[in-house]
Design a protein around this motif. Structure first.
Motif, PDB file in Angstrom:
ATOM      1  N   UNK A 210      48.808  24.528  30.172  1.00 62.34           N
ATOM      2  CA  UNK A 210      49.295  25.290  31.336  1.00 62.34           C
ATOM      3  C   UNK A 210      48.720  26.699  31.327  1.00 62.34           C
ATOM      4  N   UNK A 211      48.758  27.349  30.126  1.00 59.17           N
ATOM      5  CA  UNK A 211      48.214  28.716  30.043  1.00 59.17           C
ATOM      6  C   UNK A 211      46.727  28.726  30.359  1.00 59.17           C
ATOM      7  N   UNK A 212      45.974  27.755  29.746  1.00 60.17           N
ATOM      8  CA  UNK A 212      44.540  27.724  29.979  1.00 60.17           C
ATOM      9  C   UNK A 212      44.204  27.382  31.443  1.00 60.17           C
ATOM     10  N   UNK A 213      44.953  26.473  32.035  1.00 59.60           N
ATOM     11  CA  UNK A 213      44.691  26.088  33.427  1.00 59.60           C
ATOM     12  C   UNK A 213      44.975  27.242  34.384  1.00 59.60           C
ATOM     13  N   UNK A 214      46.129  27.888  34.172  1.00 63.98           N
ATOM     14  CA  UNK A 214      46.481  29.021  35.049  1.00 63.98           C
ATOM     15  C   UNK A 214      45.483  30.152  34.849  1.00 63.98           C
ATOM     16  N   UNK A 215      45.089  30.434  33.590  1.00 62.60           N
ATOM     17  CA  UNK A 215      44.105  31.488  33.340  1.00 62.60           C
ATOM     18  C   UNK A 215      42.784  31.181  34.002  1.00 62.60           C
ATOM     19  N   UNK A 216      42.345  29.917  33.897  1.00 58.55           N
ATOM     20  CA  UNK A 216      41.091  29.529  34.542  1.00 58.55           C
ATOM     21  C   UNK A 216      41.183  29.688  36.053  1.00 58.55           C
ATOM     22  N   UNK A 217      42.323  29.285  36.627  1.00 63.67           N
ATOM     23  CA  UNK A 217      42.488  29.430  38.082  1.00 63.67           C
ATOM     24  C   UNK A 217      42.502  30.877  38.522  1.00 63.67           C
ATOM     25  N   UNK A 218      43.203  31.732  37.777  1.00 67.57           N
ATOM     26  CA  UNK A 218      43.283  33.148  38.145  1.00 67.57           C
ATOM     27  C   UNK A 218      41.928  33.834  37.990  1.00 67.57           C
ATOM     28  N   UNK A 219      41.217  33.556  36.895  1.00 69.71           N
ATOM     29  CA  UNK A 219      39.953  34.233  36.650  1.00 69.71           C
ATOM     30  C   UNK A 219      38.886  33.834  37.671  1.00 69.71           C
ATOM     31  N   UNK A 220      39.069  32.694  38.340  1.00 72.82           N
ATOM     32  CA  UNK A 220      38.126  32.314  39.398  1.00 72.82           C
ATOM     33  C   UNK A 220      38.624  32.708  40.791  1.00 72.82           C
ATOM     34  N   UNK A 221      39.948  32.725  40.994  1.00 75.02           N
ATOM     35  CA  UNK A 221      40.475  33.030  42.317  1.00 75.02           C
ATOM     36  C   UNK A 221      40.449  34.518  42.646  1.00 75.02           C
ATOM     37  N   UNK A 222      40.577  35.379  41.630  1.00 72.26           N
ATOM     38  CA  UNK A 222      40.534  36.820  41.907  1.00 72.26           C
ATOM     39  C   UNK A 222      39.162  37.233  42.456  1.00 72.26           C
ATOM     40  N   UNK A 223      38.026  36.851  41.814  1.00 73.46           N
ATOM     41  CA  UNK A 223      36.737  37.143  42.441  1.00 73.46           C
ATOM     42  C   UNK A 223      36.559  36.472  43.805  1.00 73.46           C
ATOM     43  N   UNK A 224      37.077  35.235  43.937  1.00 72.74           N
ATOM     44  CA  UNK A 224      36.980  34.546  45.220  1.00 72.74           C
ATOM     45  C   UNK A 224      37.729  35.311  46.308  1.00 72.74           C
ATOM     46  N   UNK A 225      38.905  35.857  45.935  1.00 72.85           N
ATOM     47  CA  UNK A 225      39.678  36.643  46.895  1.00 72.85           C
ATOM     48  C   UNK A 225      38.936  37.908  47.296  1.00 72.85           C
ATOM     49  N   UNK A 226      38.290  38.567  46.344  1.00 75.08           N
ATOM     50  CA  UNK A 226      37.529  39.786  46.648  1.00 75.08           C
ATOM     51  C   UNK A 226      36.372  39.482  47.601  1.00 75.08           C
ATOM     52  N   UNK A 227      35.646  38.412  47.342  1.00 76.57           N
ATOM     53  CA  UNK A 227      34.496  38.076  48.189  1.00 76.57           C
ATOM     54  C   UNK A 227      34.957  37.604  49.570  1.00 76.57           C
ATOM     55  N   UNK A 228      36.073  36.891  49.628  1.00 77.21           N
ATOM     56  CA  UNK A 228      36.619  36.494  50.930  1.00 77.21           C
ATOM     57  C   UNK A 228      37.006  37.715  51.750  1.00 77.21           C
ATOM     58  N   UNK A 229      37.596  38.708  51.073  1.00 75.95           N
ATOM     59  CA  UNK A 229      37.936  39.954  51.766  1.00 75.95           C
ATOM     60  C   UNK A 229      36.679  40.651  52.263  1.00 75.95           C
ATOM     61  N   UNK A 230      35.625  40.662  51.442  1.00 78.83           N
ATOM     62  CA  UNK A 230      34.359  41.263  51.862  1.00 78.83           C
ATOM     63  C   UNK A 230      33.787  40.544  53.072  1.00 78.83           C
ATOM     64  N   UNK A 231      33.892  39.217  53.087  1.00 76.56           N
ATOM     65  CA  UNK A 231      33.409  38.443  54.238  1.00 76.56           C
ATOM     66  C   UNK A 231      34.193  38.798  55.496  1.00 76.56           C
ATOM     67  N   UNK A 232      35.506  38.952  55.359  1.00 76.77           N
ATOM     68  CA  UNK A 232      36.321  39.352  56.500  1.00 76.77           C
ATOM     69  C   UNK A 232      35.958  40.734  57.014  1.00 76.77           C
ATOM     70  N   UNK A 233      35.679  41.672  56.094  1.00 78.19           N
ATOM     71  CA  UNK A 233      35.288  43.015  56.502  1.00 78.19           C
ATOM     72  C   UNK A 233      33.953  43.009  57.237  1.00 78.19           C
ATOM     73  N   UNK A 234      33.018  42.191  56.771  1.00 76.41           N
ATOM     74  CA  UNK A 234      31.692  42.160  57.391  1.00 76.41           C
ATOM     75  C   UNK A 234      31.758  41.635  58.817  1.00 76.41           C
TER      76      UNK A 234
END
Length: 677
Positions: free
Chosen positions: A222-246
């Motif tokens: 559970x810890x490893x799965x949640x960590x893997x999901x968070x470490x990939x979703x945070x950059x994904x969220x940043x890039x999605x926000x950048x796409x929205x701004x553009x």
């Protein structure tokens, strides 16, 4: 191949190889940190771009970063399932974000996925789709606008080429963004699937392969799965926000920070309202003043500082503008602006200001609008804008009218009085200040309000001062209409006819006559107060006869004959009998013999004695007509009409001279006098 090109090529191939080659945990930690740093850099660049094309590589970057993130997901999943380990970055995110509680970390991960998938990615996808559609629809109009500017000389060929290239790149960019936004959407879905695979597969492998009990397998994976999901979703969220701004970046002269500070904080007074609202929340709700008052005070202080800064900035702009005006006055080029001459000016003394001041009931501006409409209907002339100004050098009740900077008429008004003109006989009971009606030079009286009703009962024509000015201005415009019609004004009239009769205008101009020739003909008609509203008939006549002669005097005579119905109705509106002064045979013969032909046209050359005799005889007949209450009208043969007009206009400009060819056959003519030698 350059080194940077080789690095990019190797990097793309390395991303693909990551999906099939196991990666050590240390290298995996470095790549995860690189992924987060890259996402933050992309977001900051998107925030600081002024327009979308400044970051035109963004769709390709979106694809590469999505592929890189998925490759990291595959690598971390392989390590989690194979070794129950994915590096310190994944473990830290799994344990630290949830605060040691698996359920909290799992909920945070789900919230991030929902925010990215439903809010940001969905909105960016829709905006990109609409932007692409509207950009493509607007391309033909933008291309036509560029061609129009190029044809008008506003831009050169290089600038036009650059603008066309920009339009094409905009269309390509938004089209690419429409497709690239699907990558982000698919990445969010893939993250949820990878989460379920890691969680379910980890339980099974942990208990079956690594001999873990249920609790240990649940906690570890559970810890490893949640960590893997968070470490990939945070950059994904940043890039999605950048796409929205553009894709939501509107046209602006600054970046996002400049726009936020310049637009969101543009109204400091509104911050006082916000501060007061926050303070009231502390007073009337259980929140308490200790939590709200400091923030309210900070908002009020910020509003005060911003208001002070805006005032200082406004003062600096005013000072700079004044300095710039002083510099413009000092510069030699500032004299150029003084050369501009207004076509028509109306100046008045300070005592007549109520005529033009709407707050004091003045309707002069409305009357001038009606005068321009009347001149357009009666004369076919578009009167230029009339400049109205007060002049302290004039007497308080005096006004002057200027044509192209020269005074052509003046008058004097008495406010709170009425101008009364007698019907032909005087009434001694009407008492007033003697004066002269300015438009026609008739004797009149200025009477007060108490005498108005009695004057009207006695048959006097009573008008107020605004009507006097309006009538005078109308007559001045009609008298000088030929001076107001230049080549530019003629070109405007021609363009108006071209909209409905393009074939006529294209045949006439410039192959037969130039704009200057047409302007001369129209000016000669206006000088004799012949309306030029029927431009189609005028142009048809010029096109017929302009092939044989370029003499504008002769062409004017042909046009007058073509306008015979209009001229007849001008002097006989109800079909009544025309009383005219005719020209005797001896005078016609004398004028015909005095015509001199030159290569530039023809003119009349009479000896002074004969000219004086003509003036004397003509004055007698015109005076007799005026005394009988009739409008004087001289009738001559078509061959000498324009030459007789040249003689008459020197002393009697308002006396019309017409020919037999300008009258309709059905009109009755009565000769009441003959001018002869």
């Amino acid at each position: 191949m350059k080194a940077k090109d080789l690095i990019i090529l190797v990097g793309i191939i390395g991303i693909v190889l990551m999906m099939v080659i196991p990666i050590p945990t240390l290298l995996l930690d470095i790549l995860l940190i690189l992924n987060i740093s890259l996402a933050m850099m992309i977001l900051l660049i998107a925030m600081n771009t002024r327009e979308a094309l400044d970051f035109s590589i963004f769709p390709a970057i979106l694809l590469v970063t999505t592929l890189f993130r998925l490759a990291l997901n595959v690598s971390t999943t392989r390590n989690i399932l194979a070794y129950a380990e994915a590096g310190e970055v994944v473990r830290t995110f799994g344990s630290w974000v949830g605060g040691g509680q698996i359920a909290i970390g799992f909920i945070v991960f789900l919230i991030l996925v929902v925010v990215q998938f439903i809010v940001i990615t969905k909105g960016s996808e829709r905006v990109a789709e609409v932007a692409a559609r509207f950009t493509l629809d607007a391309m033909p109009g933008k291309q036509m606008s560029i061609d129009a500017d190029l044809n008008a000389g506003l831009i050169n060929e290089a600038q036009a080429k650059e603008r066309r290239s920009k339009i094409e790149r905009e269309a390509d960019f938004y089209g690419a963004m429409d497709g690239a936004s699907k990558f982000v959407k698919g990445d969010a879905i893939a993250s949820i699937i990878i989460l379920l695979i890691n969680l379910i597969g980890g339980f099974i492998i942990g208990m079956a392969v690594h001999n873990m009990d249920f609790a240990e397998a649940l906690e570890t994976y559970s810890i490893l799965t949640i960590g893997d999901g968070l470490v990939s979703q945070i950059p994904a969220l940043l890039i999605s926000t950048a796409a929205g701004l553009i894709v939501t970046r509107a046209a602006s002269d600054g970046n996002m920070a400049e726009d936020l500070t310049g637009q969101l904080l543009k109204y400091p007074k509104l911050l006082y309202i916000v501060a007061g609202t926050v303070a009231m929340l502390g007073l009337f709700t259980p929140i308490g003043v200790m939590r709200t008052f400091p923030f309210a005070a900070l908002l009020a202080f910020g509003a005060w500082r911003m208001q002070k800064s805006l005032s200082r900035q406004l003062q600096e702009e005013i000072t700079m503008e004044e300095e710039q005006q002083i510099e413009e006055v000092r510069s030699p080029e500032s004299v150029i602006s003084l050369l501009q001459v207004d076509p028509i000016e109306f100046e008045f003394g300070y005592g007549l200001i109520p005529l033009a001041d709407t707050q004091q009931g003045g309707d002069l501006l409305d009357r001038i609008i009606m005068i321009r409409r009347q001149c357009a209907l009666e004369m076919g002339l578009v009167v230029p804008v009339i400049r109205i100004r007060d002049n302290i050098q004039l007497r308080p009740n005096e006004y002057v009218m200027k044509i192209k900077g020269n005074t052509v008429a003046r008058g004097e008004l008495l406010m709170n009085h009425y101008l009364a003109m007698s019907p032909g006989f005087e009434d001694d009971s009407i008492v007033g200040i003697e004066t002269t009606e300015p438009a026609f030079g008739l004797p009149a009286l200025w009477i007060d309000d108490s005498m108005k009703e009695q004057a009207e009962l006695s048959g006097y024509t009573v008008v107020d001062p605004p009507s006097v000015v309006a009538t005078h201005l109308t007559e001045i415009i009609k008298r000088h209409a030929h001076e107001l019609l230049g080549r530019q004004e003629t070109k405007t009239l021609i363009d108006n006819v071209r909209e409905s009769y393009p074939a006529l205008v294209d045949e006439l101009i410039p192959s037969i006559l130039s704009v200057g020739d047409i302007q001369k003909v129209l000016a000669k008609l206006l000088k004799e107060k012949v309306s030029i509203r029927d431009l189609v008939t005028i142009f048809e006549t010029l096109a017929d006869h302009g092939q044989y002669t370029k003499d504008t005097d002769v062409l004017t005579e042909y046009v007058r004959q073509a306008l015979s119905r209009q001229i007849t109705q001008q002097f006989s509106p109800n079909g009544e009998m025309l009383q005219v002064i005719t020209v005797g045979p001896a005078l016609e013969k004398k004028i015909a013999e005095s015509v001199q032909q030159t290569e530039h046209g023809s003119y009349i050359s009479l000896d002074p004695v004969s000219t004086q005799q003509i003036y004397k005889k003509l004055n007698e007949q015109v005076g007799r007509q005026i005394q009988s209450g009739q409008q004087p009208l001289v009738l001559a043969s078509p061959t000498i009409r324009m030459y007789l007009r040249q003689i008459v206009e020197r002393t009697m400009q308002d006396v019309p001279v017409i020919s037999y060819s300008e009258l309709e056959p059905n009109v009755e003519v009565q000769s009441v006098g003959v001018v002869n030698l």
